[in-house]
Design a protein around this motif. Structure first.
Motif, PDB file in Angstrom:
ATOM      1  N   VAL A  35       0.981  -1.017   0.102  1.00 59.73           N
ATOM      2  CA  VAL A  35      -0.088   0.072   0.016  1.00 59.73           C
ATOM      3  C   VAL A  35       0.932   1.187   0.031  1.00 59.73           C
ATOM      4  O   VAL A  35       1.822   1.311   1.048  1.00 59.73           O
ATOM      5  CB  VAL A  35      -0.992  -0.140   1.335  1.00 59.73           C
ATOM      6  CG1 VAL A  35      -1.743   1.330   1.174  1.00 59.73           C
ATOM      7  CG2 VAL A  35      -1.807  -1.377   1.531  1.00 59.73           C
TER       8      VAL A  35
ATOM      9  N   THR B 143       3.245  -1.081   4.144  1.00 55.40           N
ATOM     10  CA  THR B 143       2.735   0.415   3.658  1.00 55.40           C
ATOM     11  C   THR B 143       3.980   0.994   3.458  1.00 55.40           C
ATOM     12  O   THR B 143       5.197   1.037   3.795  1.00 55.40           O
ATOM     13  CB  THR B 143       2.347   0.984   5.043  1.00 55.40           C
ATOM     14  OG1 THR B 143       3.142   1.048   5.979  1.00 55.40           O
ATOM     15  CG2 THR B 143       0.976   0.409   5.290  1.00 55.40           C
TER      16      THR B 143
ATOM     17  N   VAL C  49      -7.094  -5.959   3.097  1.00 56.09           N
ATOM     18  CA  VAL C  49      -6.158  -5.643   4.181  1.00 56.09           C
ATOM     19  C   VAL C  49      -6.584  -7.008   5.222  1.00 56.09           C
ATOM     20  O   VAL C  49      -5.669  -7.549   5.605  1.00 56.09           O
ATOM     21  CB  VAL C  49      -6.294  -4.460   5.228  1.00 56.09           C
ATOM     22  CG1 VAL C  49      -5.463  -4.512   6.615  1.00 56.09           C
ATOM     23  CG2 VAL C  49      -6.071  -3.349   4.150  1.00 56.09           C
TER      24      VAL C  49
ATOM     25  N   SER D 226      -4.089   4.467  -1.041  1.00 50.58           N
ATOM     26  CA  SER D 226      -5.075   5.034   0.012  1.00 50.58           C
ATOM     27  C   SER D 226      -5.590   6.499  -0.605  1.00 50.58           C
ATOM     28  O   SER D 226      -6.764   6.837  -0.286  1.00 50.58           O
ATOM     29  CB  SER D 226      -4.356   5.661   1.363  1.00 50.58           C
ATOM     30  OG  SER D 226      -3.203   6.561   0.758  1.00 50.58           O
TER      31      SER D 226
ATOM     32  N   CYS E 282      -4.288   2.407   6.675  1.00 46.07           N
ATOM     33  CA  CYS E 282      -4.676   0.924   6.617  1.00 46.07           C
ATOM     34  C   CYS E 282      -5.421   0.433   7.716  1.00 46.07           C
ATOM     35  O   CYS E 282      -4.882   0.865   8.940  1.00 46.07           O
ATOM     36  CB  CYS E 282      -3.435   0.126   6.472  1.00 46.07           C
ATOM     37  SG  CYS E 282      -2.539   0.176   4.915  1.00 46.07           S
TER      38      CYS E 282
ATOM     39  N   LEU F 181      -7.882   1.205  -1.739  1.00 49.47           N
ATOM     40  CA  LEU F 181      -7.596   0.285  -0.649  1.00 49.47           C
ATOM     41  C   LEU F 181      -8.789  -0.169  -0.019  1.00 49.47           C
ATOM     42  O   LEU F 181      -9.560   0.978   0.138  1.00 49.47           O
ATOM     43  CB  LEU F 181      -6.653   1.134   0.362  1.00 49.47           C
ATOM     44  CG  LEU F 181      -6.427   0.454   1.660  1.00 49.47           C
ATOM     45  CD1 LEU F 181      -5.627  -1.009   1.564  1.00 49.47           C
ATOM     46  CD2 LEU F 181      -5.909   1.611   2.657  1.00 49.47           C
TER      47      LEU F 181
END
Length: 225
Positions: free
Chosen positions: A98, A170, A162, A128, A177, A157
């Protein structure tokens, strides 16, 4: 037996009105049904497809093949949801990369791990705040390794991604997250390729490759040899 993701709204909320788009998503729903037979009914598959199409439509610059991209991403999402519900069981470790825009670092990391793992690790990436397109300098730098990112696209995301991952890595996206107990979270501090030349991106790529190789040695030692 069909089931539906608890966090999804009613399918009609995401039902799109353009007849051409509706036809494409109807076809995509039918194409996805065999893969999720006995797990999700067509209503749930269509709800995820419509929601995914709406999300990508809000960020993507090119809309010509948006239904195809939405189908690809919806397949990933449905797989994650099924895994989280226990309807799909896999012994293959899953890694989620991410970054903020999913246009550079996380895309390079996902492509490198996918290439090196040779199917021994499931790899996803997300942003994100996803960008419209992949960074062109990143595409060029990866092409030097014969890794084609030209068909990839920034993806938002999602909580299910997740939750489905065993390792979440990340790269500069802070605390965006969701945190789930029992997962391994790593933060890789790497330069953002945005605005950098291919030469500068190459250095970031090589550092990511070094870290990916180390991670693979932990997750699937036989693939790292």
């Amino acid at each position: 037996m069909s089931t539906s993701p608890q966090h999804h709204h009613d399918a009609e909320e995401y039902r799109l009105t353009d007849p051409h788009v509706t036809e494409l998503l109807d076809r995509a729903t039918a194409d996805l049904q065999p893969q999720f037979q006995g797990i999700f009914g067509p209503e749930t598959i269509r709800a995820v497809l419509d929601e995914t199409y709406t999300q990508l439509n809000a960020t993507a610059r090119v809309h010509t093949h948006l239904a195809t991209l939405a189908t690809r991403f919806a397949r990933e999402r449905l797989t994650s949801i099924a895994k989280n519900q226990g309807a799909l069981v896999s012994s293959t470790p899953e890694v989620l990369f991410v970054c903020v825009h999913n246009a550079g670092r996380s895309q390079m990391a996902a492509a490198l791990l996918h290439h090196r793992a040779q199917g021994r690790v499931t790899v996803r990436s997300a942003g994100s705040a996803p960008a419209e397109t992949i960074n062109p300098a990143v595409v060029l730098a990866m092409a030097e390794l014969d890794l084609d990112l030209s068909q990839e696209f920034p993806k938002p995301l999602t909580t299910e991604a997740v939750e489905a991952a065993d390792v979440v890595i990340t790269m500069g996206c802070g605390d965006a997250c969701p945190v789930f107990p029992g997962k391994r979270y790593l933060d890789w501090e790497l330069d953002d390729p945005a605005g950098k030349s291919v030469e500068e991106v190459r250095a970031v790529r090589d550092e990511i490759d070094r870290r990916v190789t180390g991670l693979l040695a932990e997750l699937a030692p036989e693939a790292a040899r």
